[in-house]
Enzyme design. Structure first.
Site, PDB file in Angstrom:
ATOM      1  N   TYR A   1       0.822  -1.699   0.374  1.00  0.00           N
ATOM      2  CA  TYR A   1       0.108   0.034  -0.100  1.00  0.00           C
ATOM      3  C   TYR A   1       0.895   1.900   0.604  1.00  0.00           C
ATOM      4  O   TYR A   1       0.272   2.686  -0.399  1.00  0.00           O
ATOM      5  CB  TYR A   1      -1.201   0.539   1.417  1.00  0.00           C
ATOM      6  CG  TYR A   1      -2.234  -0.719   1.043  1.00  0.00           C
ATOM      7  CD1 TYR A   1      -2.205  -2.013   0.613  1.00  0.00           C
ATOM      8  CD2 TYR A   1      -3.201  -0.090   1.505  1.00  0.00           C
ATOM      9  CE1 TYR A   1      -3.451  -3.288   0.320  1.00  0.00           C
ATOM     10  CE2 TYR A   1      -4.459  -0.010   0.675  1.00  0.00           C
ATOM     11  CZ  TYR A   1      -4.739  -1.967   0.453  1.00  0.00           C
ATOM     12  OH  TYR A   1      -6.151  -2.295   0.741  1.00  0.00           O
TER      13      TYR A   1
ATOM     14  N   ASP B   1      -6.288  -7.082   3.363  1.00  0.00           N
ATOM     15  CA  ASP B   1      -7.219  -6.302   2.828  1.00  0.00           C
ATOM     16  C   ASP B   1      -8.377  -7.553   2.552  1.00  0.00           C
ATOM     17  O   ASP B   1      -9.178  -7.964   2.631  1.00  0.00           O
ATOM     18  CB  ASP B   1      -7.134  -5.583   2.224  1.00  0.00           C
ATOM     19  CG  ASP B   1      -8.071  -4.935   1.634  1.00  0.00           C
ATOM     20  OD1 ASP B   1      -8.898  -4.415   1.635  1.00  0.00           O
ATOM     21  OD2 ASP B   1      -7.777  -4.735   0.228  1.00  0.00           O
TER      22      ASP B   1
ATOM     23  N   LYS C   1       3.446 -15.440   1.808  1.00  0.00           N
ATOM     24  CA  LYS C   1       3.373 -16.338   0.864  1.00  0.00           C
ATOM     25  C   LYS C   1       5.344 -16.165   0.861  1.00  0.00           C
ATOM     26  O   LYS C   1       5.564 -15.888   0.224  1.00  0.00           O
ATOM     27  CB  LYS C   1       2.986 -15.436  -0.734  1.00  0.00           C
ATOM     28  CG  LYS C   1       1.529 -15.652  -1.279  1.00  0.00           C
ATOM     29  CD  LYS C   1       1.051 -17.038  -1.398  1.00  0.00           C
ATOM     30  CE  LYS C   1       1.402 -17.762  -2.368  1.00  0.00           C
ATOM     31  NZ  LYS C   1       1.240 -18.773  -3.057  1.00  0.00           N
TER      32      LYS C   1
ATOM     33  N   ASP D   1     -11.694  -9.123   3.854  1.00  0.00           N
ATOM     34  CA  ASP D   1     -13.069  -9.367   3.607  1.00  0.00           C
ATOM     35  C   ASP D   1     -14.249 -10.643   3.069  1.00  0.00           C
ATOM     36  O   ASP D   1     -15.091 -11.397   3.288  1.00  0.00           O
ATOM     37  CB  ASP D   1     -13.120  -9.095   1.631  1.00  0.00           C
ATOM     38  CG  ASP D   1     -13.518  -7.669   1.279  1.00  0.00           C
ATOM     39  OD1 ASP D   1     -13.326  -6.412   3.099  1.00  0.00           O
ATOM     40  OD2 ASP D   1     -14.408  -6.735   1.052  1.00  0.00           O
TER      41      ASP D   1
ATOM     42  N   ASP E   1      -2.832 -17.787   0.252  1.00  0.00           N
ATOM     43  CA  ASP E   1      -3.559 -18.818  -0.321  1.00  0.00           C
ATOM     44  C   ASP E   1      -4.474 -19.793  -0.021  1.00  0.00           C
ATOM     45  O   ASP E   1      -5.309 -19.963   0.614  1.00  0.00           O
ATOM     46  CB  ASP E   1      -2.922 -18.773  -1.800  1.00  0.00           C
ATOM     47  CG  ASP E   1      -2.074 -20.165  -1.967  1.00  0.00           C
ATOM     48  OD1 ASP E   1      -1.488 -20.560  -0.702  1.00  0.00           O
ATOM     49  OD2 ASP E   1      -1.545 -20.940  -2.770  1.00  0.00           O
TER      50      ASP E   1
END
Ligand code: IPM
Ligand code: MG
Length: 368
Positions: free
Chosen positions: A142, A249, A192, A253, A225
């Protein structure tokens, strides 16, 4: 003398209408529980842009730095889609997060029993769900440099940078371990590390902080993932999840939707303690500005109300009063009061934003 100060930034879309209900709740705590708040209100996002040509005026930023806690509604809307990146409504929120250094974003995903049927997953998978995502909020892709869209030969290249320092990882890891100790004492860290160096460092530093300071907490690591997959497969395996800004983020959600409605979920963004011992803090619902229903009195104020409950707990050390407010919301849902986002095909008329506020106030009255 009480010194509880709040800066309220209703923002755009449904922000002002849900925040109006929170103001009534704040007044209730002042009148009924002797918890007086000094409340100031100001503009953020598109509303600030319309007035000042910037999504966050310097004077508002300065106020945010002074108060005990900021309560924000929502920012953004289609009207601002074509604005330059530097003045988009979202920039106002990002500036608050960055300049207040709110590095730990707490996003609880809790499934209210009365709403389990609204989840896209089977009731037995989500009933009783109570997880806490701790998202790093002030660094990563970000904010990393270099960034931009550049010309390279005869084509354009879009660039963003994922960058994490050791200390940035360590401090958010500590927040997660501290929270876990007050919950079920389990942390799962997601990155990751199989493809990103920043992920390798993330995993190492989280493990080091754990071994040195929190060996009593159960720590596991997962690729982000796989974490997304596990969150939909069997979400109750998790207690606290700690992850970076971008993965946080996405995963928050996803976790939010497991609970059935984005209209129910609050968040807290916390920084380092101020001189008075309270952490720098901003509280906001996870839902956005929902421009499609703005101004119609249909929005669910619960996420914003529950964000104020988080403020009671994390900024004002009023855990019992936070519980009281959360139980009031829960009892209203149990009675079947539903805003439009929580309606199924039963054909009842949904409660308006104001009626939901009324119901929560009535439940609060009944609680004393
Ligand atoms: C969130 C939102 C924000 C983000 C936007 C509005 C900038 O999606 O709080 O999750 O991406 O962080
Ligand atoms: Mg988001």
């Amino acid at each position: 003398m009480s010194t509880r100060s709040l800066l309220i930034l209703p923002g755009d879309g449904i922000g002002p209408e849900v925040m109006a209900e929170v103001r009534r709740i704040i007044d209730w705590f002042g009148e009924t529980r002797g918890l007086a708040f000094e409340v100031e209100e100001d503009l953020v996002g598109g509303a600030a842009y319309d007035m000042h040509g910037t999504p966050l005026a310097d004077a508002t930023m300065a106020k945010a730095q002074e108060v005990d806690a900021v309560l924000l509604g929502a920012v953004g809307g289609p009207k601002y889609d074509d604005l330059d990146f530097s003045v988009k409504p979202e920039r106002g929120l990002l500036r608050l997060r960055k300049e207040m250094d709110l590095f730990a974003n707490l996003r609880p995903a809790q499934c209210f029993d009365a709403l389990a049927e609204f989840s896209s997953l089977k009731t037995e998978v989500v009933a009783g769900l109570d997880i806490m995502i701790v998202r790093e909020l002030t660094s990563g892709v970000y904010f990393g440099e270099p960034r931009g869209i550049i010309e390279d030969g005869n084509e354009r290249v879009g660039i963003n940078t994922q960058r994490y320092t050791e200390s940035e990882i360590a401090r958010v890891a500590r927040s997660a371990f501290e929270l876990a100790r007050r919950r079920s004492n389990r942390v799962c860290s997601m990155e990751k590390a199989n493809v990103m160096e920043s992920g390798v460092l993330w995993r190492q530093v989280v493990q080091e902080v754990h071994d040195a300071e929190y060996p009593d907490v159960e720590l596991s690591h997962m690729y982000a993932d796989a974490g997304a997959m596990q969150l939909t497969r069997w979400p109750r395996q998790f207690d606290v999840i700690v992850t970076d800004n971008l993965f946080g983020d996405l995963l928050s959600d996803l976790a939010a939707m497991l609970t059935g409605s984005l209209g129910m979920l609050p968040s807290a963004s916390l920084g380092a303690p101020m001189a008075n011992g309270r952490p720098k803090a901003l509280y906001e619902p996870v839902h956005g500005s929902a421009p499609d229903i703005a101004g119609e009195g249909k929005a669910n104020p619960c996420a914003c109300i529950l964000s104020f409950a988080m403020a009671l707990r994390y900024s004002f050390d009023e855990g019992a009063e936070a519980d009281r407010l959360e139980r009031a919301v829960e009892s209203v849902l149990a009675k079947g009061v539903r805003t439009a986002d929580l309606m199924n095909a039963e054909g009842r008329a949904p409660a308006s934003t104001r009626e939901m506020g009324d119901a929560v106030l009535a439940a609060l009255d009944a609680s004393v």
